[in-house]
Design an enzyme around this catalytic site. Sequence first.
Site: not given
Length: 324
Positions: A61, A65, A90, A187
Amino acid sequence: MEAKCLVLMLVIPALSLLAESQDGLRTGFYSSSCPRAEAIVRSTVESHFNEDPTVAAGVLRLHFHDCFVQGCDGSVLITGASAERNAAPNLGLRGFEVIDDAKAQLEALCPGVVSCADILALAARDAVDLSDGPSWAVPTGRRDGRISSSKDAANLPSPLDSIAVQKQKFSAKGLDTHDLVTLVGAHTIGQTDCQFFRYRLYNFTTTGNADPTINPVFSAQLQALCPKNGDGSKRVELDKDSQTKFDVSFFKNVRAGNGVLESDQRLLGDADTQRIVQNYAATLRGLLGFRFDFEFRKAMIKMSSIEVKTGAQGEIRKICSNFN
């Protein structure tokens, strides 16, 4: 077994060509300047993974990001009150210590050579591989950015986004609908906080009921995990069947109405995204999981090349959390 071998024979050459075609990046970038770079990153990720397997999702992740803001340049790693990592989307990021650990080792061996952006891209690949997911050759040669602002992170994809908004945000980064669904498949090893989906369980409709797209049995399970007035920071796995195993069960859950995040479950309500979910979730059409593995490799190589800085651009940080 023969079918699996045939798929792999077709997959590997295609990925090799793709890995060599990224502008300004190439596989084996550090083969002469720091030959042990990738091995050190791998061993570092593995060490942290052995202590806590959920860190794999955190590192993956973190890379996502990073790439969606200022491109894949390590800007999310910078500390500071107004830095990117302190933006609201974040605040739940984790895995920074993995990158810092690998960087410290590489600076001791090859000072000023390996970028933090490349360490993050390599670590994301290794995190997936260690979670029984696919591996791939990561094109390297990224340089670290010199800008990190929380304001720039305002447009990151959100769990509240409609499919139309998700498509727009991914398209703005050169990613298509197929890339969107494929990357959301990460996910399968992720977690989220109750506060990011609890609204789906209580008073979602005007009559006070739960989100009707949630399987009622699953809704009851989530309510037990996340009481209405309970701890909003409690962590819940996004893939209820195999939290630490990178596989297609995430798509099977979405197909069955067992998506935790609203944005995930919405993948089944759009004709374009539904078709891709169904292809990944189906045993035969999904080629026993090979379809997702193959497409995820391609999507990750594509995503990790977003707006990269190469050549004389940017810098090679000495410490990933600070500009030089």
